[in-house]
Design a protein around this motif. Structure first.
Motif, PDB file in Angstrom:
ATOM      1  N   SER A 284     -14.397-104.834  18.446  1.00  0.00           N
ATOM      2  CA  SER A 284     -14.691-103.919  17.335  1.00  0.00           C
ATOM      3  C   SER A 284     -15.246-104.679  16.134  1.00  0.00           C
ATOM      4  CB  SER A 284     -13.431-103.149  16.942  1.00  0.00           C
ATOM      5  OG  SER A 284     -12.485-103.987  16.297  1.00  0.00           O
ATOM      6  N   GLN A 320      -4.119-104.962   9.801  1.00  0.00           N
ATOM      7  CA  GLN A 320      -3.269-105.086  10.987  1.00  0.00           C
ATOM      8  C   GLN A 320      -1.841-105.467  10.615  1.00  0.00           C
ATOM      9  OE1 GLN A 320      -5.373-107.737  13.789  1.00  0.00           O
ATOM     10  NE2 GLN A 320      -5.386-106.010  15.189  1.00  0.00           N
ATOM     11  N   VAL A 323      -0.135-102.269   8.988  1.00  0.00           N
ATOM     12  CA  VAL A 323       0.325-101.224   9.912  1.00  0.00           C
ATOM     13  C   VAL A 323       1.518-101.721  10.724  1.00  0.00           C
ATOM     14  CG1 VAL A 323      -1.937-100.121  10.049  1.00  0.00           C
ATOM     15  CG2 VAL A 323      -1.364-101.932  11.679  1.00  0.00           C
ATOM     16  N   SER A 327       5.072 -99.780  10.819  1.00  0.00           N
ATOM     17  CA  SER A 327       5.771 -99.437  12.056  1.00  0.00           C
ATOM     18  C   SER A 327       7.207 -99.946  12.046  1.00  0.00           C
ATOM     19  CB  SER A 327       5.007-100.016  13.260  1.00  0.00           C
ATOM     20  OG  SER A 327       5.672 -99.748  14.463  1.00  0.00           O
ATOM     21  N   SER A 333       5.334 -95.208  16.192  1.00  0.00           N
ATOM     22  CA  SER A 333       4.843 -95.835  17.412  1.00  0.00           C
ATOM     23  C   SER A 333       4.046 -97.114  17.126  1.00  0.00           C
ATOM     24  CB  SER A 333       3.953 -94.853  18.175  1.00  0.00           C
ATOM     25  OG  SER A 333       3.289 -95.510  19.235  1.00  0.00           O
ATOM     26  N   PHE A 336       0.343 -96.905  18.485  1.00  0.00           N
ATOM     27  CA  PHE A 336      -0.606 -96.135  17.683  1.00  0.00           C
ATOM     28  C   PHE A 336      -0.967 -96.878  16.402  1.00  0.00           C
ATOM     29  CE2 PHE A 336      -1.511 -93.040  14.315  1.00  0.00           C
ATOM     30  CZ  PHE A 336      -2.600 -92.374  14.880  1.00  0.00           C
ATOM     31  N   MET A 337       0.011 -97.499  15.752  1.00  0.00           N
ATOM     32  CA  MET A 337      -0.255 -98.177  14.497  1.00  0.00           C
ATOM     33  C   MET A 337      -1.159 -99.396  14.696  1.00  0.00           C
ATOM     34  SD  MET A 337       1.170 -96.286  12.319  1.00  0.00           S
ATOM     35  CE  MET A 337       0.973 -97.310  10.867  1.00  0.00           C
ATOM     36  N   LEU A 339      -3.318 -99.672  17.198  1.00  0.00           N
ATOM     37  CA  LEU A 339      -4.608 -99.162  17.664  1.00  0.00           C
ATOM     38  C   LEU A 339      -5.433 -98.561  16.527  1.00  0.00           C
ATOM     39  CD1 LEU A 339      -6.311 -98.677  20.235  1.00  0.00           C
ATOM     40  CD2 LEU A 339      -5.196 -96.441  20.431  1.00  0.00           C
ATOM     41  N   LEU A 340      -4.770 -98.066  15.474  1.00  0.00           N
ATOM     42  CA  LEU A 340      -5.464 -97.368  14.386  1.00  0.00           C
ATOM     43  C   LEU A 340      -6.541 -98.215  13.714  1.00  0.00           C
ATOM     44  CD1 LEU A 340      -5.585 -94.727  12.778  1.00  0.00           C
ATOM     45  CD2 LEU A 340      -3.831 -95.661  11.252  1.00  0.00           C
ATOM     46  N   PRO A 341      -6.269 -99.464  13.280  1.00  0.00           N
ATOM     47  CA  PRO A 341      -7.334-100.266  12.655  1.00  0.00           C
ATOM     48  C   PRO A 341      -8.490-100.565  13.610  1.00  0.00           C
ATOM     49  CG  PRO A 341      -5.187-101.259  12.263  1.00  0.00           C
ATOM     50  CD  PRO A 341      -4.994-100.200  13.283  1.00  0.00           C
ATOM     51  N   ILE A 343      -9.610 -98.624  16.102  1.00  0.00           N
ATOM     52  CA  ILE A 343     -10.442 -97.415  16.194  1.00  0.00           C
ATOM     53  C   ILE A 343     -11.268 -97.243  14.933  1.00  0.00           C
ATOM     54  CG2 ILE A 343     -10.383 -94.898  16.347  1.00  0.00           C
ATOM     55  CD1 ILE A 343      -7.937 -95.147  18.115  1.00  0.00           C
ATOM     56  N   ALA A 344     -10.639 -97.467  13.767  1.00  0.00           N
ATOM     57  CA  ALA A 344     -11.359 -97.322  12.499  1.00  0.00           C
ATOM     58  C   ALA A 344     -12.501 -98.329  12.401  1.00  0.00           C
ATOM     59  CB  ALA A 344     -10.383 -97.497  11.336  1.00  0.00           C
TER      60      ALA A 344
END
Length: 357
Positions: A284, A320, A323, A327, A333, A336-337, A339-341, A343-344
């Motif tokens: 990413s 990172q 988050v 968490s 989760s 999810f936390m 994975l969030l950065p 995806i963004a």
């Protein structure tokens, strides 16, 4: 094929140069910092050994920054000489060029996974041994609670060979009052084939203090006895090592070990998902680096794009960490936390590549 090989080679050399350059700078500055801690028990050679053992960890840490910076430099040099314009005029789309840049990045992803799995956990332990002069295979289990047997176990020394020293066991009743206290000087692992798959630890030189309901106590000595624990010598380190010093498989084994007692460690889960999803995080970042060349920053100088890329890499790293703390504090989760950065970052890269303004 010629254009593909040319772009891949440019990206590969730029990424390798950026990673090695950042890594060498980190090694040099770390060694200079270690010189301040020199004493009678920690000399120049020890500092050099500590830096050598810490080098794989530093290389793994700077690999995402290096791939980000290398992608910006590699494509930026092609853009400055108008070669990217010629490639696109030949009918090659932006995303196809991005795919070419991703391929050498995947090589560094694989190298990073191998380092994190097989090299960094051991090298970090060796570095800790040099700095603190402690045995590599020894550890301490403080306050392990055997929920099924309703007892607390403390082991001052344990190693992966199955050797224990200074073991204390507090047996509790249903109201959490102490019924019995055991203290053993030494212990060793004895393999057993029981139905519940527990492991037997043979204790020697045991002192047993029994406390009656009326408060009276009795001290006796027992030559040997067997202590049942759902832990094997090979898994001792799972309860003592820092999650940052564990591989993905070791973190997974740690989760399975805690799951037997219906417990969990959010700190270890966050570290597990960070390491497991690190390839997607690195890719990413490469996607965002490509957007700096194709997107709204395409008319800026190479130096300006490098500065923006470094700032974005720092922001991504801090995000990172943030988050992860969220968490840990909320129990949300970890998957999810983490994975969030990612995806963004990937969404931002795609948007900037598509956006021409």
């Amino acid at each position: 094929m010629i254009l593909s090989h040319y772009v891949k080679k440019q990206a590969l050399f730029a990424m390798a140069g950026a990673i090695i350059g950042l890594w060498l700078l980190k090694v040099v500055f770390d060694y200079l910092a270690e010189l301040q801690d020199l004493n009678d028990h920690y000399n120049y050679l020890d500092a050099l050994r500590f830096i050598a053992y810490s080098a794989p960890r530093d290389l793994l840490e700077y690999m995402p920054f290096g791939t980000l910076l290398g992608a910006v430099v590699g494509l930026g040099l092609l853009a400055n000489t108008s070669e990217l314009t010629v490639i696109q005029a030949a009918g090659i789309s932006r995303f196809k060029i991005v795919g070419w840049v991703m391929q050498p990045a995947i090589l560094f992803v694989i190298i990073g996974l191998l380092l994190g799995q097989y090299v960094v956990p051991t090298s970090n332990q060796l570095a800790h041994q040099v700095k603190h002069d402690k045995p590599l295979l020894s550890s301490a289990i403080n306050g392990y609670w055997d929920k099924q047997a309703n007892r607390i176990i403390n082991i001052d020394y344990a190693n992966t060979k199955g050797e224990l020293k200074n073991i204390k066991v507090w047996q509790l009743d249903d109201t959490a009052h102490i019924q019995q206290v055991l203290q053993a000087d030494t212990g060793s692992f004895v393999s057993q084939n029981t139905a519940d798959k527990t492991s037997g630890w043979q204790l020697q030189q045991i002192k047993q203090l029994t406390i009656a309901a009326d408060g009276h106590s009795q001290l006796t000595t027992i030559p040997t006895m067997t202590l049942q624990l759902p832990i094997e010598p090979s898994a001792i380190y799972l309860l003592t090592r820092s999650p940052d010093n564990m591989s993905v498989t070791e973190l997974w084994q740690h989760q399975q070990l805690l799951a037997k007692d219906k417990r969990r460690s959010l700190e270890h889960e966050v570290a597990f998902w960070k390491k497991l999803l690190s390839p997607f995080a690195m890719l990413s970042l490469v996607l965002v680096a490509c957007s700096f060349v194709f997107g709204s920053l395409r008319n800026q100088s190479l130096g300006y794009r490098i500065v923006i890329a470094l700032l974005f890499g720092l922001v991504f790293s801090y995000l990172q960490d943030l988050v992860g703390f969220v968490s840990l504090s909320t129990g949300f989760s970890p998957f999810f936390m983490v994975l969030l950065p990612i995806i963004a970052s990937a969404a931002l890269g795609v948007y900037l590549i598509r956006n021409k303004n």
